[in-house]
Every structure is written in structure tokens, then in C-alpha cells.
Design a protein around this motif. Structure first.
Motif, short mmCIF file in Angstrom:
data_model
loop_
_atom_site.label_atom_id
_atom_site.label_comp_id
_atom_site.label_asym_id
_atom_site.label_seq_id
_atom_site.Cartn_x
_atom_site.Cartn_y
_atom_site.Cartn_z
N PRO A 412 61.20 4.11 100.20
CA PRO A 412 62.27 4.03 99.17
C PRO A 412 62.03 5.10 98.11
CG PRO A 412 60.70 2.21 98.93
CD PRO A 412 60.28 2.97 100.14
N PRO A 413 63.02 5.40 97.26
CA PRO A 413 62.78 6.35 96.17
C PRO A 413 61.58 5.90 95.34
CG PRO A 413 65.09 5.73 96.28
CD PRO A 413 64.38 4.86 97.26
N GLU A 414 60.88 6.87 94.77
CA GLU A 414 59.63 6.56 94.06
C GLU A 414 59.82 5.51 92.96
OE1 GLU A 414 57.63 10.16 92.98
OE2 GLU A 414 56.12 8.96 91.91
N GLY A 415 58.92 4.57 92.91
CA GLY A 415 58.96 3.55 91.84
C GLY A 415 59.92 2.42 92.11
N MET A 416 60.66 2.49 93.21
CA MET A 416 61.66 1.45 93.47
C MET A 416 61.01 0.27 94.18
SD MET A 416 65.30 2.17 95.04
CE MET A 416 66.63 1.13 94.54
N LEU A 417 61.38 -0.95 93.79
CA LEU A 417 60.79 -2.14 94.41
C LEU A 417 61.65 -2.65 95.56
CD1 LEU A 417 59.61 -4.30 91.36
CD2 LEU A 417 58.39 -2.49 92.57
N THR A 418 61.02 -3.39 96.47
CA THR A 418 61.80 -4.12 97.48
C THR A 418 62.27 -5.41 96.83
OG1 THR A 418 59.92 -5.38 98.27
CG2 THR A 418 60.27 -3.22 99.29
N ASP A 419 63.21 -6.10 97.47
CA ASP A 419 63.66 -7.35 96.84
C ASP A 419 62.55 -8.39 96.83
OD1 ASP A 419 64.12 -7.38 99.52
OD2 ASP A 419 66.26 -7.77 99.37
N GLN A 420 61.71 -8.38 97.87
CA GLN A 420 60.59 -9.33 97.87
C GLN A 420 59.63 -9.06 96.70
OE1 GLN A 420 58.38 -9.48 101.55
NE2 GLN A 420 56.93 -10.96 100.74
N GLU A 421 59.34 -7.77 96.47
CA GLU A 421 58.43 -7.43 95.36
C GLU A 421 59.04 -7.85 94.03
OE1 GLU A 421 56.22 -3.50 97.29
OE2 GLU A 421 58.11 -3.27 96.22
N PHE A 422 60.34 -7.59 93.86
CA PHE A 422 60.97 -7.97 92.59
C PHE A 422 60.96 -9.50 92.43
CE2 PHE A 422 64.72 -9.17 90.06
CZ PHE A 422 64.32 -8.62 88.85
N LEU A 423 61.25 -10.22 93.52
CA LEU A 423 61.25 -11.69 93.44
C LEU A 423 59.86 -12.22 93.11
CD1 LEU A 423 63.58 -12.53 96.46
CD2 LEU A 423 64.10 -12.83 94.04
N GLU A 424 58.83 -11.55 93.62
CA GLU A 424 57.46 -11.99 93.28
C GLU A 424 57.19 -11.82 91.79
OE1 GLU A 424 55.33 -9.94 96.33
OE2 GLU A 424 55.59 -11.61 97.72
N LEU A 425 57.70 -10.71 91.20
CA LEU A 425 57.56 -10.53 89.74
C LEU A 425 58.28 -11.65 89.00
CD1 LEU A 425 58.29 -6.73 88.88
CD2 LEU A 425 56.09 -7.92 88.92
N VAL A 426 59.49 -11.98 89.46
CA VAL A 426 60.27 -13.04 88.81
C VAL A 426 59.53 -14.38 88.94
CG1 VAL A 426 62.46 -14.33 88.81
CG2 VAL A 426 62.46 -11.86 89.23
N LEU A 427 58.99 -14.64 90.13
CA LEU A 427 58.29 -15.91 90.36
C LEU A 427 57.09 -16.03 89.41
CD1 LEU A 427 57.95 -18.52 91.98
CD2 LEU A 427 56.69 -17.22 93.71
N ALA A 428 56.36 -14.93 89.21
CA ALA A 428 55.20 -14.96 88.30
C ALA A 428 55.67 -15.29 86.88
CB ALA A 428 54.47 -13.63 88.35
N GLU A 429 56.78 -14.68 86.46
CA GLU A 429 57.32 -14.95 85.11
C GLU A 429 57.79 -16.39 84.99
OE1 GLU A 429 57.31 -13.12 82.42
OE2 GLU A 429 56.41 -11.39 83.39
N VAL A 430 58.46 -16.89 86.04
CA VAL A 430 58.96 -18.27 86.03
C VAL A 430 57.79 -19.24 85.91
CG1 VAL A 430 60.00 -20.04 87.53
CG2 VAL A 430 61.15 -17.84 87.23
N ARG A 431 56.72 -18.95 86.65
CA ARG A 431 55.54 -19.85 86.61
C ARG A 431 54.94 -19.89 85.22
NH1 ARG A 431 53.58 -18.69 92.72
NH2 ARG A 431 54.65 -20.50 93.59
N LYS A 432 54.91 -18.69 84.57
CA LYS A 432 54.39 -18.64 83.19
C LYS A 432 55.26 -19.50 82.29
CE LYS A 432 53.10 -13.92 82.92
NZ LYS A 432 53.52 -12.69 82.29
N CYS A 433 56.57 -19.31 82.42
CA CYS A 433 57.53 -19.99 81.55
C CYS A 433 57.48 -21.51 81.75
CB CYS A 433 58.90 -19.41 81.85
SG CYS A 433 60.26 -20.26 81.14
N LYS A 434 57.35 -21.94 83.02
CA LYS A 434 57.36 -23.38 83.33
C LYS A 434 55.96 -24.00 83.28
CE LYS A 434 61.73 -24.17 84.39
NZ LYS A 434 62.54 -25.21 83.80
N GLY A 435 54.95 -23.12 83.16
CA GLY A 435 53.58 -23.62 83.15
C GLY A 435 53.18 -24.27 84.46
N VAL A 436 53.68 -23.71 85.58
CA VAL A 436 53.31 -24.27 86.90
C VAL A 436 52.49 -23.27 87.71
CG1 VAL A 436 55.18 -25.91 87.13
CG2 VAL A 436 55.56 -23.56 87.88
#
Ligand code: SF4
Length: 436
Positions: A412-436
Motif C-alpha cells: 500500500p502507499p507508505e504509511g497507509m494502514l490496512t483495515d485490520q490494523e486500523f481496527l486493532e488501533l480502535v480496539l485498543a482505544e475502546v479497551r482503554k475507554c471501557k477499562g476492559v
């Protein structure tokens, strides 16, 4: 030449697996796509478009957009999902099973609703299959054996352009050695479509009368009496078609949205399955939905393994609930029951009713998609991602439920994420926010 072979086409449910892609000597640029149809080739070549969006963009108050980082985009996405009472997480049909699975972890953590494009296409087929089961087969079996091919309410000449040449009409199979000469093709469609123009038998049914014609076929198989005309088709034509189907060695019925989304919906599919079962009293018969997006079948499979239901899964109560009509995207949007919208790998902006698209535009919303689409134009945040099947591999399911591993062809173009990689970032943020 620098050729990558056995490339999977990430466009329609035919999931052609014989493409060849020619690359530049340094392996960075796609020069040509071989064996794909025009739509498939265009999809792969589009990954190289000069004007491609490569960074997330947030809509501003004045309607302009501002580029932000993937980390900021992940934080925004996690925030709208965590703060919503009932977020809708829709799409999933144009991405890999691996990405779908990460998305479902997010939905579980935030108590979201996971729904895929079946909600506006083959959802009624899935409901019918839950009611009565389905006698089906693989495309390979159909190609090798079927000498009676029925296209009911579908137009593969346009929607699945290589289906007829690879699997259903033209290829020489083990028991169909003369290709199209070994087969009789039936089209049931109110319109004279390009597929109908190739058919041996075209039953030009009255719009919305599929249930009646399917019932009439069941009567005709038994040699019982029919009214003079059913669904606009004279009875002689119905008896003739019934006899021709019964005389085949193997009948395959392919069906599309012309029958799943017309009057009767899932009941049409119930009776189409009954027709298939009846035919098995005389010969061998199978039936298969013509699935559209290249991995809508995979979305149903992954949801099925994880929650037991293939679409419209409501996780807002901490358990999986399923009730199409109540937990389906358009019904939720119409009743104002969702307060954030997350879209990945589909384009409701192009396919949902205007009233639903308007609701999406008024809610906190994010669209994750490699392309600029009507959905990305109305969502507050657009996150562009790498093309699955071109810039990243992953598991996809063909329309006959056969899993196929897609291939990475270029970076992919440099620095671009796959959807799985982006979802993993979101999941990490969600876990922080929900404390799970
Ligand atoms: Fe791609 Fe479908 Fe065309 Fe095959 S028929 S090349 S999967 S778009």
C-alpha cells in the motif's frame, strides 16, 4: 515480465482466483491485469489512482475536510462508539474475515449492532435457509455436472460477468464436456436482460409474481392441472419448462435480488428451495444465491461462528440477539434507534434509502473505505485503508461458501494502514475507554 499469478479478484462473489497481474520491474506499480472482467480489472487498477486519498480526513463545521493521523482517527472512532448507547456497525462485505473478527471484538466491547449488506440483498435468503435448510453445492460441482442452469431474478452478464464463462454456462466440465452445448439455460426475469438473450428458455414473468410461478412449477412437476396463465406465463410454457428441468441430469438454480427483494421476499426463497427439493425426486438439483460483494458470504460465516446469526446481530444487551425487521440497519435508522454509525467495506450512501442516508449524515459517523464514496461524503470521518486482495491478503468466502485466501500483490502507499490494523488501533482505544 514481472507477473503475479493466481490473484483473487476482490470485487464480486464469484471471487475469480485465476487473475494475473503484471508489475513494473521494481514490483511497485501495477501495469496490467489479465483474465479479470472489466469491473474486476478496474477495481485492481484503481488502487494506483493518482488522486487516491491516503490519510484520514475529518469533516469540519464549514463542510471542508482536514487531514488527521490514523491515531487521531482511531481515538475519534473509539470515542463515538464508546459514548453511544447503541452504535450501528454496518458493512463488512468488502473486507477480510480477519478484519471482520477484530470489528466484532469492538462491537462486543461497545454493545453495538453488527449488520452486513445482506440486510438489503440476500438477508431474505438467509431467513429462508434458517427456516427450511438448503440443498446446495459448490460452483465446481455445478460446473462439472449441471446440464440445466436456471438464473432466477439475476443478471450475471452484468453483475457477475465471469460467472457464466467460469462456472455456469460456457466451461467444459467433467460431465459437461461440450460446454454450453451440454446445457440448457433458463432465465426467469421480467426484463429482456443480456443474460436472458443467451437463454434457451426465457420466462418473462410478471413483476413480483415469483411465488406463483414457483408454485406452478411444483404443480407441473406432478403433472397436475394449471390455470391457463400463471404470473403472465401460458401454462404450456410452464409444463414444457418443468419437463425440460426434470429431464436434466443435474439442475442448478442461481437466484438474485430480483427474487429476494420482490414481493414475497423470504417466502419466495422458501418455495424456490421446495422446487429444488421436488426436482430431487426426478433428478439431482441444487440451489445457490448469487452473492454480490466479494466477502459478504464471509461476513455471514464469521458472524455465524461467533454469534450463531449471519446478519442483524444486536450485541447491545451483552448477548447476541437477532431479529431482522427490528435489528436491521434501515429499520434502526428509520426509528432513530442508533446514535452513532460506523461503516466499513460497503456503501450505504449509494444503496440505502435517502431517509436513512440523511440520518447517517446527522449522527457521529465514520466510514472506513479505500475509495471516496457517497458514504464517505456524508460521514464525519473518512479513514482510507489498503485494498484487501491487492495490498493485503486475507480470507474471503466465495458465493458457494468456499473459503479462498486472497493475495497481496503490491505494497500500500507508505504509511497507509490496512483495515485490520486500523481496527486493532480502535480496539485498543475502546479497551482503554471501557477499562476492559
Ligand atoms: Fe472479479 Fe467478479 Fe469479474 Fe470475477 S466476475 S473478475 S470476481 S468482478
Amino acid at each position: 515480465a514481472n507477473i503475479v499469478s493466481d490473484v483473487i479478484c476482490p470485487f464480486c462473489g464469484t471471487l475469480c482466483d485465476d487473475l494475473e497481474v503484471e508489475l513494473s520491474d521494481d514490483g511497485k506499480k501495477i501495469l496490467e491485469v489479465y483474465h479479470a472482467c472489466a469491473i474486476g480489472a478496474e477495481k485492481i487498477l484503481h488502487s494506483q489512482a493518482e488522486d487516491r486519498i491516503t490519510r484520514p480526513r475529518m469533516m469540519q463545521e464549514d463542510g471542508t475536510t482536514k487531514e488527521i493521523s490514523y491515531e487521531e482517527a482511531a481515538k475519534y472512532t473509539a470515542k463515538i462508539l464508546c459514548y453511544a448507547k447503541k452504535p450501528l456497525m454496518y458493512g463488512w462485505s468488502s473486507t477480510s474475515c480477519e478484519a471482520q473478527s477484530v470489528g466484532h471484538s469492538i462491537a462486543e466491547a461497545v454493545g453495538g449492532i453488527v449488520d452486513n449488506t445482506a440486510t438489503v440483498c440476500h438477508g431474505s435468503s438467509l431467513i429462508a435457509v434458517q427456516d427450511v435448510g438448503i440443498p446446495s453445492c459448490t460452483l465446481g460441482e455445478a460446473m462439472n455436472r449441471a446440464d440445466r442452469v436456471v438464473f432466477w431474478g439475476c443478471n450475471p452478464a452484468h453483475a457477475h460477468p465471469r460467472h457464466m464463462s467460469r462456472y455456469s454456462v460456457y466451461p467444459r466440465g467433467f460431465f459437461t464436456g461440450k460446454g454450453s452445448k451440454s446445457r440448457k439455460v433458463f432465465v426467469i426475469d421480467p426484463r429482456k436482460t443480456d443474460t436472458a438473450s443467451l437463454a434457451d428458455v426465457h420466462l418473462q414473468i410478471e413483476q413480483g409474481r415469483d411465488y406463483e410461478l414457483l408454485s406452478a412449477l411444483r404443480v407441473a412437476f406432478r403433472g397436475e392441472k394449471l390455470p391457463d396463465v400463471v404470473a403472465g406465463i401460458p401454462k404450456d410454457q410452464i409444463y414444457e419448462a418443468a419437463d425440460l428441468l426434470k429431464s436434466g441430469r443435474f439442475v442448478i438454480i442461481y437466484f438474485g435480488m430480483g427474487v429476494t427483494q420482490s414481493l414475497g421476499k423470504n417466502h419466495n426463497i422458501d418455495i424456490a428451495i421446495a422446487v429444488t427439493r421436488d426436482l430431487n425426486d426426478y433428478t439431482k438439483a441444487a440451489i445457490m444465491p448469487m452473492r454480490g460483494h466479494y466477502n459478504v458470504t464471509g461476513s455471514g460465516e464469521v458472524l455465524g461462528w461467533q454469534y450463531g446469526f449471519p446478519f442483524c446481530v444486536d450485541l447491545s444487551r451483552g448477548i447476541a440477539r437477532y431479529n431482522p425487521g427490528e435489528t436491521s440497519s434501515n429499520d434502526l435508522l428509520m426509528r432513530d434507534e442508533v446514535d452513532a454509525v460506523f461503516v466499513l467495506g460497503s456503501d450505504p450512501g449509494a444503496h440505502f434509502p435517502f431517509s436513512s442516508v440523511k440520518k447517517i449524515s446527522q449522527l457521529p459517523s465514520v466510514a472506513i473505505d479505500p475509495h471516496l464514496t457517497p458514504t464517505t461524503a456524508v460521514c464525519k470521518l473518512h479513514v482510507p485503508v489498503a485494498f484487501v486482495g491487492v495490498e493485503v491478503g486475507g480470507c474471503c468466502y466465495r458465493m458457494d461458501n468456499v473459503p479462498i485466501e486472497s493475495r497481496k500483490v503490491v505494497d500500500p502507499p507508505e504509511g497507509m494502514l490496512t483495515d485490520q490494523e486500523f481496527l486493532e488501533l480502535v480496539l485498543a482505544e475502546v479497551r482503554k475507554c471501557k477499562g476492559v
